[in-house]
Design a protein around this motif. Structure first.
Motif, PDB file in Angstrom:
ATOM      1  N   PHE A 349       0.989  -1.262  -0.058  1.00 13.66           N
ATOM      2  CA  PHE A 349       0.023  -0.035  -0.184  1.00 13.66           C
ATOM      3  C   PHE A 349       0.948   1.340   0.172  1.00 13.66           C
ATOM      4  O   PHE A 349       1.627   1.371   0.874  1.00 13.66           O
ATOM      5  CB  PHE A 349      -0.826  -0.207   1.336  1.00 13.66           C
ATOM      6  N   PRO A 350       0.852   2.071  -1.117  1.00 14.75           N
ATOM      7  CA  PRO A 350       1.719   3.425  -1.135  1.00 14.75           C
ATOM      8  C   PRO A 350       1.186   4.464  -0.293  1.00 14.75           C
ATOM      9  O   PRO A 350       2.222   5.302   0.307  1.00 14.75           O
ATOM     10  CB  PRO A 350       1.531   3.587  -2.483  1.00 14.75           C
ATOM     11  N   THR A 351      -0.124   4.541   0.213  1.00 17.64           N
ATOM     12  CA  THR A 351      -0.580   5.622   1.123  1.00 17.64           C
ATOM     13  C   THR A 351      -1.425   5.115   2.156  1.00 17.64           C
ATOM     14  O   THR A 351      -1.810   4.259   2.205  1.00 17.64           O
ATOM     15  CB  THR A 351      -1.432   6.655   0.279  1.00 17.64           C
ATOM     16  N   ALA A 352      -1.690   6.152   3.068  1.00 17.10           N
ATOM     17  CA  ALA A 352      -2.436   5.516   4.281  1.00 17.10           C
ATOM     18  C   ALA A 352      -4.205   5.534   3.509  1.00 17.10           C
ATOM     19  O   ALA A 352      -4.896   4.724   3.988  1.00 17.10           O
ATOM     20  CB  ALA A 352      -2.590   6.798   5.299  1.00 17.10           C
ATOM     21  N   TYR A 353      -4.227   6.247   2.488  1.00 19.46           N
ATOM     22  CA  TYR A 353      -5.617   6.274   1.779  1.00 19.46           C
ATOM     23  C   TYR A 353      -5.828   4.785   1.206  1.00 19.46           C
ATOM     24  O   TYR A 353      -6.959   4.194   1.459  1.00 19.46           O
ATOM     25  CB  TYR A 353      -5.570   7.402   0.771  1.00 19.46           C
ATOM     26  N   THR A 420       2.119  -4.001  24.342  1.00 19.85           N
ATOM     27  CA  THR A 420       0.909  -3.168  24.392  1.00 19.85           C
ATOM     28  C   THR A 420       0.476  -2.616  22.963  1.00 19.85           C
ATOM     29  O   THR A 420       1.179  -2.743  22.153  1.00 19.85           O
ATOM     30  CB  THR A 420       0.974  -2.017  25.585  1.00 19.85           C
ATOM     31  N   TYR A 421      -0.401  -1.842  23.129  1.00 24.94           N
ATOM     32  CA  TYR A 421      -1.111  -1.151  21.624  1.00 24.94           C
ATOM     33  C   TYR A 421      -1.315   0.451  22.110  1.00 24.94           C
ATOM     34  O   TYR A 421      -1.656   0.608  23.309  1.00 24.94           O
ATOM     35  CB  TYR A 421      -2.429  -1.631  21.242  1.00 24.94           C
ATOM     36  N   LYS A 422      -0.584   1.020  20.918  1.00 27.30           N
ATOM     37  CA  LYS A 422      -0.780   2.592  21.277  1.00 27.30           C
ATOM     38  C   LYS A 422      -1.855   3.362  20.144  1.00 27.30           C
ATOM     39  O   LYS A 422      -1.613   2.900  18.930  1.00 27.30           O
ATOM     40  CB  LYS A 422       0.509   3.053  21.179  1.00 27.30           C
ATOM     41  N   LYS A 423      -2.715   4.078  20.554  1.00 28.70           N
ATOM     42  CA  LYS A 423      -3.908   4.531  19.679  1.00 28.70           C
ATOM     43  C   LYS A 423      -3.036   5.880  19.006  1.00 28.70           C
ATOM     44  O   LYS A 423      -2.512   6.690  19.364  1.00 28.70           O
ATOM     45  CB  LYS A 423      -5.091   4.921  20.254  1.00 28.70           C
ATOM     46  N   VAL A 424      -2.858   5.729  17.552  1.00 28.81           N
ATOM     47  CA  VAL A 424      -2.221   6.870  16.833  1.00 28.81           C
ATOM     48  C   VAL A 424      -3.260   7.266  15.542  1.00 28.81           C
ATOM     49  O   VAL A 424      -4.071   6.514  15.245  1.00 28.81           O
ATOM     50  CB  VAL A 424      -0.889   6.349  16.217  1.00 28.81           C
ATOM     51  N   LEU A 425      -2.815   8.305  15.008  1.00 25.22           N
ATOM     52  CA  LEU A 425      -3.709   9.043  14.125  1.00 25.22           C
ATOM     53  C   LEU A 425      -2.763   9.302  12.676  1.00 25.22           C
ATOM     54  O   LEU A 425      -1.441   9.905  13.137  1.00 25.22           O
ATOM     55  CB  LEU A 425      -4.567  10.140  14.336  1.00 25.22           C
ATOM     56  N   LEU A 426      -3.076   8.672  11.610  1.00 25.31           N
ATOM     57  CA  LEU A 426      -2.106   8.747  10.369  1.00 25.31           C
ATOM     58  C   LEU A 426      -2.804   9.992   9.403  1.00 25.31           C
ATOM     59  O   LEU A 426      -4.203   9.558   9.134  1.00 25.31           O
ATOM     60  CB  LEU A 426      -1.912   7.484   9.719  1.00 25.31           C
ATOM     61  N   PRO A 427      -2.405  11.018   8.922  1.00 24.45           N
ATOM     62  CA  PRO A 427      -3.019  11.722   7.929  1.00 24.45           C
ATOM     63  C   PRO A 427      -3.364  10.995   6.753  1.00 24.45           C
ATOM     64  O   PRO A 427      -2.299  10.201   6.399  1.00 24.45           O
ATOM     65  CB  PRO A 427      -1.809  12.769   7.752  1.00 24.45           C
ATOM     66  N   MET A 428      -4.488  11.006   6.057  1.00 28.08           N
ATOM     67  CA  MET A 428      -4.829  10.354   5.099  1.00 28.08           C
ATOM     68  C   MET A 428      -4.141  10.575   3.809  1.00 28.08           C
ATOM     69  O   MET A 428      -3.954   9.778   2.964  1.00 28.08           O
ATOM     70  CB  MET A 428      -6.338  10.639   4.737  1.00 28.08           C
ATOM     71  N   TYR A 429      -3.592  11.808   3.853  1.00 30.48           N
ATOM     72  CA  TYR A 429      -2.823  12.034   2.554  1.00 30.48           C
ATOM     73  C   TYR A 429      -1.290  11.519   2.713  1.00 30.48           C
ATOM     74  O   TYR A 429      -0.541  11.837   1.547  1.00 30.48           O
ATOM     75  CB  TYR A 429      -2.386  13.690   2.323  1.00 30.48           C
ATOM     76  N   MET A 430      -0.992  11.008   3.929  1.00 31.90           N
ATOM     77  CA  MET A 430       0.387  10.334   4.148  1.00 31.90           C
ATOM     78  C   MET A 430       0.836   9.732   2.747  1.00 31.90           C
ATOM     79  O   MET A 430       0.322   8.637   2.482  1.00 31.90           O
ATOM     80  CB  MET A 430       0.425   9.672   5.451  1.00 31.90           C
ATOM     81  N   GLU A 431       1.920  10.110   2.267  1.00 33.96           N
ATOM     82  CA  GLU A 431       2.545   8.968   1.432  1.00 33.96           C
ATOM     83  C   GLU A 431       3.855   8.557   2.043  1.00 33.96           C
ATOM     84  O   GLU A 431       4.735   8.945   2.308  1.00 33.96           O
ATOM     85  CB  GLU A 431       2.974   9.840   0.010  1.00 33.96           C
ATOM     86  N   GLY A 433       4.642   3.888   2.841  1.00 35.66           N
ATOM     87  CA  GLY A 433       4.700   2.359   2.241  1.00 35.66           C
ATOM     88  C   GLY A 433       4.232   1.386   3.297  1.00 35.66           C
ATOM     89  O   GLY A 433       4.871   1.696   4.350  1.00 35.66           O
ATOM     90  N   PHE A 434       3.609   0.666   2.875  1.00 36.77           N
ATOM     91  CA  PHE A 434       3.129  -0.242   3.923  1.00 36.77           C
ATOM     92  C   PHE A 434       3.067  -1.801   3.246  1.00 36.77           C
ATOM     93  O   PHE A 434       2.623  -1.686   2.043  1.00 36.77           O
ATOM     94  CB  PHE A 434       1.791  -0.033   4.549  1.00 36.77           C
ATOM     95  N   VAL A 435       3.460  -2.783   3.941  1.00 36.03           N
ATOM     96  CA  VAL A 435       3.251  -4.072   3.569  1.00 36.03           C
ATOM     97  C   VAL A 435       2.410  -5.125   4.419  1.00 36.03           C
ATOM     98  O   VAL A 435       2.550  -4.756   5.610  1.00 36.03           O
ATOM     99  CB  VAL A 435       4.750  -4.909   3.296  1.00 36.03           C
ATOM    100  N   GLU A 436       1.284  -5.759   3.975  1.00 34.46           N
ATOM    101  CA  GLU A 436       0.494  -6.496   4.634  1.00 34.46           C
ATOM    102  C   GLU A 436       1.307  -7.702   5.250  1.00 34.46           C
ATOM    103  O   GLU A 436       1.944  -8.130   4.887  1.00 34.46           O
ATOM    104  CB  GLU A 436      -0.508  -7.040   3.876  1.00 34.46           C
TER     105      GLU A 436
END
Length: 562
Positions: A349-353, A420-431, A433-436
């Motif tokens: 996935f190239p973006t958060a969108y 543990t887990y930490k709640k975070v917010l990522l901007p939708m426009y963020m460019e 890179g993510f791998v499943e």
């Protein structure tokens, strides 16, 4: 009145086909004998042939200076796959009516089939005046209120205005300058008018040159192109289709109006067969011209073979492409009857969108960041390579932007820490890179994947289909299922050994048949063999274009507010 075959074909409108020609004279008094594509053919004086089609086979090019053929230039032969990109030089000779344009210029559904013209005079219509010099785009030809007309458009102040021009409209119409670049094949198919030559300019100098190149080294000028057509014809006492080059030195006479055209065999394309009503099936047919290709069943469909065509129908296929970073990729159409099994492969996935689009209610999306991202807002999270997240949902959040509070779209996630887990917010426009990260080890049938997951979806064959002699998918390291498509097929079998039947695609198989007046022995078709279809790059884009014509494009991702 007799004319050369070349002159006749250059002026022939494809809408006037078929035409019956009589050979008036040839290379020899006894006739013209030649061989092409393995077909030996004799065109004797007095011979009658039926022209059923023609297409550009190659181009004859001359170097051009000041829109004239250079006196030092020899003519060279260029195949349609000759390298290079070219610009089309606007023809300075006007067309005298809309009818002449539709007869000589290709107008069709693709971007290549929308030629542009201008008139040196104003054209007054009922509710619009086309100003002189204004660019008119020709989009399609159709019947409007019983009159043949061209659907046109002009753009004014970034707004498009549509109107029609009847074929009877007269005046001077000049080609507009075209700033697009084309391959030689695209120019041959769309940009060479009938009865005219075409001047093109090489847009990019050829990077590699050797002695086999017919053009001068470092050539970057203009060429005058003259097409040579390959003519498809049927002869009176032959069951195959013969191929004749239009520059063959024979004279012909058009005798269509005084000849019984039904005395020839009637070749039908697969499209022609598909247009018959369902009640007319099954039928027996003999192949006049078979398709190319070594894969089954195409290698069995040779000229002279008799087949039974049981029915026509629409069938679903999954369009799949090989996963690889370099090109070219291989592309496949997989039938729902495929019996192999698949395991999931990680998606990228190239973006958060893209994460928001891919998330589903069925399972939580787990990803690893492959690219760092520094957030410009302290309210939003900065990502480091290796960070892991569970994707939650899309929501809005307030951020400080140029001293003011601003609401933007964000993606709520849980960052996975050691314990543990930490709640975070990522901007939708963020460019980024993510791998499943895949936790699912289950093996899936094709139908299960289409039902349970949203495409595109990455997989690898884990169990090949044993009913197929050579399952080409099993050798591909990774596949992306892109979308489900619906396509037109005919169900056929051999008359000599009807032990199995095959589905053949109507619009991707170049094949001609003629129907036989014989009853079908077995109305019920034998078991249908699963056929994996590997398609070319060109066919891949055609399939995607037609499938997506009625779909709206997805919304664009939000832009960075900075």
């Amino acid at each position: 009145m007799a004319s050369t075959l070349e002159k006749f074909i250059h002026s022939l409108d494809s809408r006037a086909l078929p035409r019956v020609l009589q050979i008036q004279s040839g290379i020899y008094f006894q006739g013209s004998i030649y061989e092409m594509f393995g077909n030996e053919c004799c065109l004797s004086t007095g011979e009658v042939i039926k022209i059923i089609g023609f297409k550009i086979n190659k181009l004859i090019a001359s170097i051009c200076e000041n829109n004239e053929v250079s006196c030092f230039s020899a003519k060279v032969e260029l195949p349609l796959n000759f390298p290079g990109l070219y610009k089309v030089v606007a023809d300075k000779t006007p067309y005298i009516s809309i009818e002449e344009i539709t007869r000589k210029v290709s107008i069709g559904p693709t971007r290549f089939g929308h030629p542009c013209f201008y008139s040196p005079e104003d054209i007054k219509l009922a509710n619009l005046t086309i100003k002189r010099g204004e660019q008119i785009t020709f989009n399609s030809v159709e019947e409007v209120n019983g009159t043949m007309a061209v659907n046109c458009g002009v753009v004014r102040n970034n707004q498009s205005h549509s109107f029609t021009l009847p074929l009877s409209q007269e005046g001077k119409f000049y080609e507009c300058e075209d700033d697009q670049i084309y391959t030689l094949k695209e120019i041959a198919e769309w940009k060479i008018p009938k009865c005219r030559k075409r001047i093109v300019k090489l847009s990019n100098p050829l990077h590699t040159w050797d002695s086999s190149n017919p053009l001068p080294e470092n050539f970057d000028g203009c060429l005058i192109l003259t097409p040579v057509y390959e003519v498809q014809a049927v002869m009176k006492f032959r069951k195959d289709i013969v191929h004749i080059l239009s520059d063959l030195d024979v004279e012909v006479k058009d005798i269509t109006d005084c000849y019984d055209i039904s005395s020839f065999l009637q070749p039908l394309s697969l499209e022609d067969v598909f247009e018959r009503t369902s009640k007319e099936f099954p039928v027996v047919a003999e192949i006049m011209e078979g398709p190319s290709g070594s894969q089954k069943p195409y290698n069995l469909l040779h000229a002279g073979k008799e087949i039974v065509i049981y029915k026509k129908y629409q069938a679903t296929r999954v369009l799949a492409s090989e996963i690889r970073s370099d090109s070219p990729k291989r592309h496949f159409l997989i039938p729902m009857s495929y019996k192999g099994k698949f395991k999931r492969r990680p998606r990228e996935f190239p973006t958060a969108y893209d994460l928001e689009i891919a998330r589903s209610e069925k399972e939580q999306l787990h990803v690893v960041a492959t690219k760092a991202f520094d957030s410009p807002h302290k309210e939003l999270f900065s990502v480091s390579v290796g960070d892991q997240f569970l994707v939650q949902q899309c929501q809005t959040s307030e951020v400080l932007y140029e001293g003011r509070r601003k609401v933007i779209d964000v993606l709520a996630c849980e960052q996975i820490l050691r314990d543990t887990y930490k709640k975070v917010l990522l901007p939708m426009y963020m460019e980024g890179g993510f791998v499943e990260v895949i936790h699912d080890k289950k093996q899936y049938q094709l139908s299960e994947i289409c039902k349970e997951f949203r495409l595109p979806f990455n997989v690898k064959v884990s169990v090949r289909d044993l009913s197929i002699e050579e399952d080409v998918l099993a050798a591909v390291p990774g596949l992306q299922f892109e979308e489900e498509i619906t396509d037109s097929y005919l169900l056929i079998s051999s008359t000599s050994s009807p032990v199995e039947s095959w589905e053949i695609p109507v619009y991707r198989l170049n094949m001609s048949v003629h129907l036989l007046s014989r009853d079908v022995q077995t109305v019920v078709p034998p078991a249908t063999k699963t056929t994996l279809e590997e398609i070319s790059e060109e066919q891949y884009y055609m399939v995607r274009r037609y499938e997506n014509q009625t779909l709206h494009p997805p919304p664009r991702p939000p832009k960075n507010p900075t």
